[in-house]
Structures are given as C-alpha cells and as structure tokens.
Design a protein around this motif. Structure first.
Motif, PDB file in Angstrom:
ATOM      1  N   VAL A 267      12.919  -7.177  13.173  1.00  0.00           N
ATOM      2  CA  VAL A 267      12.334  -6.056  12.431  1.00  0.00           C
ATOM      3  C   VAL A 267      10.822  -6.112  12.612  1.00  0.00           C
ATOM      4  N   VAL A 268      10.265  -5.048  13.159  1.00  0.00           N
ATOM      5  CA  VAL A 268       8.824  -4.976  13.418  1.00  0.00           C
ATOM      6  C   VAL A 268       8.232  -3.889  12.526  1.00  0.00           C
ATOM      7  N   ALA A 269       7.363  -4.296  11.609  1.00  0.00           N
ATOM      8  CA  ALA A 269       6.682  -3.364  10.713  1.00  0.00           C
ATOM      9  C   ALA A 269       5.301  -3.079  11.295  1.00  0.00           C
ATOM     10  N   THR A 270       5.126  -1.888  11.853  1.00  0.00           N
ATOM     11  CA  THR A 270       3.893  -1.545  12.557  1.00  0.00           C
ATOM     12  C   THR A 270       2.840  -0.970  11.615  1.00  0.00           C
ATOM     13  N   LYS A 271       1.631  -0.793  12.160  1.00  0.00           N
ATOM     14  CA  LYS A 271       0.500  -0.171  11.464  1.00  0.00           C
ATOM     15  C   LYS A 271       0.122  -0.931  10.195  1.00  0.00           C
ATOM     16  N   SER A 272       0.155  -2.261  10.278  1.00  0.00           N
ATOM     17  CA  SER A 272      -0.221  -3.056   9.108  1.00  0.00           C
ATOM     18  C   SER A 272      -1.710  -2.956   8.816  1.00  0.00           C
ATOM     19  N   ASP A 273      -2.496  -2.422   9.760  1.00  0.00           N
ATOM     20  CA  ASP A 273      -3.926  -2.233   9.502  1.00  0.00           C
ATOM     21  C   ASP A 273      -4.180  -1.140   8.470  1.00  0.00           C
ATOM     22  N   ALA A 274      -3.156  -0.369   8.112  1.00  0.00           N
ATOM     23  CA  ALA A 274      -3.318   0.715   7.140  1.00  0.00           C
ATOM     24  C   ALA A 274      -3.387   0.205   5.702  1.00  0.00           C
ATOM     25  N   PHE A 275      -3.223  -1.091   5.475  1.00  0.00           N
ATOM     26  CA  PHE A 275      -3.253  -1.619   4.108  1.00  0.00           C
ATOM     27  C   PHE A 275      -4.607  -1.384   3.441  1.00  0.00           C
ATOM     28  N   THR A 276      -5.671  -1.500   4.205  1.00  0.00           N
ATOM     29  CA  THR A 276      -7.002  -1.278   3.639  1.00  0.00           C
ATOM     30  C   THR A 276      -7.162   0.158   3.153  1.00  0.00           C
ATOM     31  N   LEU A 277      -6.649   1.096   3.920  1.00  0.00           N
ATOM     32  CA  LEU A 277      -6.713   2.500   3.520  1.00  0.00           C
ATOM     33  C   LEU A 277      -5.849   2.766   2.293  1.00  0.00           C
ATOM     34  N   LEU A 278      -4.704   2.108   2.208  1.00  0.00           N
ATOM     35  CA  LEU A 278      -3.838   2.283   1.042  1.00  0.00           C
ATOM     36  C   LEU A 278      -4.513   1.763  -0.226  1.00  0.00           C
ATOM     37  N   GLU A 279      -5.296   0.715  -0.109  1.00  0.00           N
ATOM     38  CA  GLU A 279      -6.034   0.203  -1.267  1.00  0.00           C
ATOM     39  C   GLU A 279      -7.059   1.208  -1.762  1.00  0.00           C
ATOM     40  N   LYS A 280      -7.747   1.879  -0.823  1.00  0.00           N
ATOM     41  CA  LYS A 280      -8.815   2.801  -1.215  1.00  0.00           C
ATOM     42  C   LYS A 280      -8.271   4.125  -1.732  1.00  0.00           C
ATOM     43  N   GLU A 281      -7.285   4.675  -1.057  1.00  0.00           N
ATOM     44  CA  GLU A 281      -6.828   6.020  -1.387  1.00  0.00           C
ATOM     45  C   GLU A 281      -5.711   6.042  -2.425  1.00  0.00           C
ATOM     46  N   ASP A 282      -4.826   5.040  -2.413  1.00  0.00           N
ATOM     47  CA  ASP A 282      -3.650   5.066  -3.295  1.00  0.00           C
ATOM     48  C   ASP A 282      -3.630   3.931  -4.304  1.00  0.00           C
ATOM     49  N   ASP A 283      -4.742   3.211  -4.435  1.00  0.00           N
ATOM     50  CA  ASP A 283      -4.884   2.149  -5.449  1.00  0.00           C
ATOM     51  C   ASP A 283      -3.806   1.075  -5.319  1.00  0.00           C
ATOM     52  N   TYR A 284      -3.482   0.695  -4.091  1.00  0.00           N
ATOM     53  CA  TYR A 284      -2.538  -0.405  -3.885  1.00  0.00           C
ATOM     54  C   TYR A 284      -3.233  -1.732  -4.185  1.00  0.00           C
ATOM     55  N   SER A 285      -2.470  -2.664  -4.726  1.00  0.00           N
ATOM     56  CA  SER A 285      -2.984  -3.996  -5.033  1.00  0.00           C
ATOM     57  C   SER A 285      -2.170  -5.040  -4.271  1.00  0.00           C
ATOM     58  N   GLU A 286      -2.551  -6.292  -4.436  1.00  0.00           N
ATOM     59  CA  GLU A 286      -1.825  -7.370  -3.764  1.00  0.00           C
ATOM     60  C   GLU A 286      -0.371  -7.438  -4.240  1.00  0.00           C
ATOM     61  N   GLU A 287      -0.137  -7.060  -5.475  1.00  0.00           N
ATOM     62  CA  GLU A 287       1.241  -7.071  -5.980  1.00  0.00           C
ATOM     63  C   GLU A 287       2.093  -6.034  -5.273  1.00  0.00           C
ATOM     64  N   HIS A 288       1.507  -4.907  -4.940  1.00  0.00           N
ATOM     65  CA  HIS A 288       2.260  -3.891  -4.201  1.00  0.00           C
ATOM     66  C   HIS A 288       2.683  -4.422  -2.830  1.00  0.00           C
ATOM     67  N   PHE A 289       1.761  -5.086  -2.139  1.00  0.00           N
ATOM     68  CA  PHE A 289       2.086  -5.611  -0.821  1.00  0.00           C
ATOM     69  C   PHE A 289       3.106  -6.741  -0.904  1.00  0.00           C
ATOM     70  N   ASP A 290       3.004  -7.573  -1.943  1.00  0.00           N
ATOM     71  CA  ASP A 290       4.007  -8.624  -2.140  1.00  0.00           C
ATOM     72  C   ASP A 290       5.372  -8.027  -2.471  1.00  0.00           C
ATOM     73  N   PHE A 291       5.356  -6.956  -3.247  1.00  0.00           N
ATOM     74  CA  PHE A 291       6.613  -6.299  -3.618  1.00  0.00           C
ATOM     75  C   PHE A 291       7.291  -5.718  -2.379  1.00  0.00           C
ATOM     76  N   ILE A 292       6.515  -5.101  -1.500  1.00  0.00           N
ATOM     77  CA  ILE A 292       7.079  -4.557  -0.260  1.00  0.00           C
ATOM     78  C   ILE A 292       7.630  -5.679   0.612  1.00  0.00           C
ATOM     79  N   GLN A 293       6.860  -6.744   0.764  1.00  0.00           N
ATOM     80  CA  GLN A 293       7.312  -7.874   1.585  1.00  0.00           C
ATOM     81  C   GLN A 293       8.586  -8.498   1.029  1.00  0.00           C
ATOM     82  N   MET A 294       8.667  -8.614  -0.278  1.00  0.00           N
ATOM     83  CA  MET A 294       9.829  -9.236  -0.895  1.00  0.00           C
ATOM     84  C   MET A 294      11.100  -8.445  -0.603  1.00  0.00           C
ATOM     85  N   HIS A 295      11.048  -7.128  -0.728  1.00  0.00           N
ATOM     86  CA  HIS A 295      12.245  -6.313  -0.495  1.00  0.00           C
ATOM     87  C   HIS A 295      12.622  -6.286   0.987  1.00  0.00           C
ATOM     88  N   LEU A 296      11.636  -6.249   1.873  1.00  0.00           N
ATOM     89  CA  LEU A 296      11.956  -6.265   3.296  1.00  0.00           C
ATOM     90  C   LEU A 296      12.582  -7.597   3.704  1.00  0.00           C
TER      91      LEU A 296
END
Length: 458
Positions: A267-296
């Motif tokens: 399983v290849v999850a592409t465009k991981s460089d978009a995390f910085t943009l998600l933090e600025k525009e959609d208020d993503y936090s480290e918990e959001h990224f951990d939550f995504i990683q956990m489910h995948l």
C-alpha cells in the motif's frame, strides 16, 4: 526488448580477435549470442585428430560461455506488478519514479538520477516495465512488468488480462492512495482491497495451489526480522537462505493476515508532502495524522500488506519503495528498518506490525479514540464539498437590466431623440433593424426632429 542473435561465419573466414570484439558489442544488445560455425558440421567429417579436436574445443568454449552468461537470467521467473487506485491518486507518478532507477542504484542504496514524471493517463489499462538492477549483475537482473488499472471501477474486468490463474503466483499488487485528500484514504483502501479479493476468489485456482500460495505469505510474514535488531541479517523477510528452516517462526497475531489473498500487497500512500498544507488550511494536528496512520495500518495488518508513505515531489521514500518492491518480487536482500516516527515518511514492512504496536498510537491521543469512526474524525472540509441542489443562474439581457433600472430611478422612457419602448414590450421582442434606412423613414425622422423644438417652444 532484447532478442537472441545468431551469426553465421562462412567457411573460410577466421574467428579472429576482430570477431571477438564484435561479439562483445552483440552481447550488450542481445539476450544471447549463438554462432553457427561450419566447424560444427565439419566435426562429422573425417578429419585429422588434431584439427577436429581444435574445432571441437572452440565450439564447446563458445557454448559454455553463452550458457554461463545467460544462466542467471534464465533462472529468474517473469514477475508482474498490478497497480490499482482511484483516479488522480498518483499511480502513474509512482511507476515513473520506480522506473528512474539505473545501474547506479542497488538494493543497498545510492543513486538520485533526475526524473521526468509522466503525468499522461491512459484509459482502461496501461502496461510498462521496470528494469531491476542488482549489485552482482552488470546488466539488468530482471524486467518487472507493470500493469496500471484505471481508477474507474468499470474497468475491473480487465484484471483478467494481467492477473490470471496462470500468473498469479508471480504477481505483486500495489494499492495507491491519495494523502492530499485523507478523508478518502480509508474508503479507497478498503474498496480496492475488496476488488482484489473478489477477483482472486473468482479465479479457478487449484485448491492445493491456493493453499501453497497462502502458506507462502504466512511464512513471509512470520519470518520477518528487523535489520535494526542485534544479530539480524540483511535479508529481512523472505526465504533469505538455507538457514530459514532453522528459524523459529512465531505464530500470527490476532488480526494479522485474516484476509490472505496469497499474493504480496504493498500500500503506497502518495502526496505525503500535503500534510503541511492540511495543517494550515484545515487545522489538522498530529493526532489527526496518527489517527489516519492507525486506521490504515489496521487494514494493512488484516491483509498482511506493507504500508509506505511517499512523495514524488521531494522523492521521499521513492528509492526505499523500489528496493522493497524488488525484495518482495525477487526475494533479494533488504536492509531497511520500519519507520513510524516521521509522519510523512511512514514505512511498515510486511511482518513488522502487530496490534500492540498499533495501539501505541492510541495511547498518544488525548482528544480522539481508536474506536471513533474515521469519517467523523477526518471529514471532508465544507469548502471542498461540491454544491448540493443549486439551480443554475441565468443572467438577463443588458437592455432588460437597463430598462428595469431606468424605471426604478423614475427616468422618463424617452430622452432627446431616443426611441420609446411601448408598455409591455421588451427590446428583445421588437424586430431587429438594419443600418440601411429607406428614404421615407429618413423623411419621417427629419420631420419628427424638426417638430421637437417647436413643441418645446410652445
């Protein structure tokens, strides 16, 4: 591709050093070079013992040389990579990055050749290949066929051409996700894994052979050894060598390989460089990224799949993905450890993960729980949702708009020599006039213009 080449040296020509130089050029272009020299036929003719022995030794040395140079390649079975994923998930870009590898890139690392990312997208299914280079071979070690299925599920029947009961034993599946839209990642992964499962189950595979394929995946999962562990060898996972039979294989975990398709999955999850943009525009936090990683990782564990975050924009994990792919496909040594700390460079090889390791992510969360629904915690932002139940807006004509504003402001319908519009009549409903005017119309206009000042004076 390369083709066998056959050169016939006519009788009377000498097999000189110039011929040997030409032989070197042919070997760089062809799979194998075979010579039909008259000496082979002359062996059956009565000859003196010394001449016949000399010709026989020359012919034998040529055949042995060809057999020695081509034998390693003949032992490598043809392998195929099937790439699936949603539209615009980055399938073609990932394959283009894999194809960048050249002879300077070995499974141990090295090489950063420039790449032109091919963004062209075909319809239905595309085919290309990846040359596999290995440090012990001067030439290409093997050629990996790559099939790219279109993201539209209506092309699912085309899977029969690239993943059949005849070649499924030599196939590797790759599922590509788009991390720039993380709210689609989990559903996309589950959908394409279901497509693969339904297709594999529909194949007419012999039950004994299917069981062997599943046992091979179980052994590959159980025999994984982290290279960072003390005393671990460089061949993490896979058969690795004769010493594997002496290893003690640990039993599978509770949720590991519950869905065993009998083929390796990456399983290849592409465009991981978009995390910085998600933090600025959609208020993503480290918990959001951990939550995504956990489910995948939970889904990947059930299918025994490896997980890798990658970014073609900054070449993050691209070379690692190439080395792991040829390790899985050709059982070549692999010496990279798992990485789960860097949020945009996650790498979880098959056999490393477990339910306990995944639960460590949940322990780091304070506002989220591992039991929360994915769509509740990672919703699609309202600004990116398409408008619902919105009627198309049709603009009115310029003359109608101006007349309406004229009436609103209380301006008389006529001013100077302007033509008055009749009540209830719009300019668009009146017949169009042309620039050419008849003499009678010109006389009428002149009379009206002349009468204007007289009326005003009275």
């Amino acid at each position: 591709g390369k083709i066998p080449f056959c050169l016939k040296i006519e009788e009377g020509e000498a097999f000189t050093t110039a011929s040997l130089a030409f032989d070197g050029c042919l070997r760089s272009l062809c799979v194998g070079v075979y010579y039909l020299h008259p000496a082979a036929a002359m062996l059956e003719k009565p000859k003196t013992k010394d001449a016949g022995q000399q010709q026989e030794d020359l012919w034998s040395s040529i055949l042995n040389d060809v057999r020695t140079s081509s034998a390693p390649r003949q032992r490598v079975a043809a392998k195929n990579l099937l790439v699936v994923g949603d539209i615009n998930s980055g399938k073609n870009t990932v394959v283009s990055r894999l194809r960048q590898q050249d002879k300077s890139v070995t499974p141990g690392g090295g090489g950063n050749a420039p790449v032109e990312v091919d963004e062209s997208r075909g319809c239905g299914m595309e085919y290309t290949y990846v040359d596999v280079n290995y440090e012990d071979f001067d030439d290409v070690f093997a050629r990996l066929g790559v099939w790219i299925l279109d993201g539209d599920e209506k092309y699912r029947p085309l899977l029969n051409y690239c993943l059949s009961d005849g070649n499924i034993s030599d196939a590797v599946a790759m599922v590509v996700l788009d991390l720039s839209k993380p709210w689609t990642a989990l559903a996309s992964l589950q959908r394409w894994l279901s497509v693969l499962r339904e297709h594999v189950n529909s194949l007419k595979i012999d039950p004994k052979r299917r069981k062997e394929m599943e046992e091979k995946q179980v052994k590959f999962f159980q025999s994984y050894v982290d290279p960072s562990d003390e005393g671990a060898t460089a061949s993490a996972g896979g058969s690795g060598g004769a010493g594997d039979e002496e290893k003690v294989l640990l039993p599978l975990g509770e949720d590991a390989l519950v869905e065993n398709l009998g083929i390796p999955i990456i399983v290849v999850a592409t465009k991981s460089d978009a995390f910085t943009l998600l933090e600025k525009e959609d208020d993503y936090s480290e918990e959001h990224f951990d939550f995504i990683q956990m489910h995948l990782r939970r889904v990947c564990l059930r299918y025994g799949a490896a997980l890798a975050y990658a970014s073609a924009k900054d070449s993050r994990n691209c070379e690692l993905l190439y080395r792991y792919l040829i390790h899985v496909a050709y059982d070549l040594p692999f010496g990279d450890s798992a990485t789960v700390v860097d949020r945009d460079a996650i790498f979880v090889p098959c056999g490393w993960d477990s339910g306990k390791k995944i639960s460590l992510l949940q322990d780091q969360m304070s506002t989220m729980s591992g039991d929360d629904a994915f769509e509740d915690r990672i919703p699609e932002p309202p600004s990116r949702k398409p408008p619902q139940d919105q009627q198309p807006v049709t603009s009115e004509g310029d003359q109608i708009f101006l007349l309406r504003q004229q009436a609103h402001l209380g301006i008389p319908a006529t001013s100077g020599g302007a033509t008055q519009t009749r009540a209830g009549e719009t300019p668009t409903s009146r017949p169009a006039t042309t620039n050419s005017r008849s003499p009678r119309a010109e006389r009428k206009t002149a009379t009206t213009t002349a009468a204007g000042p007289t009326t005003a004076a009275v």
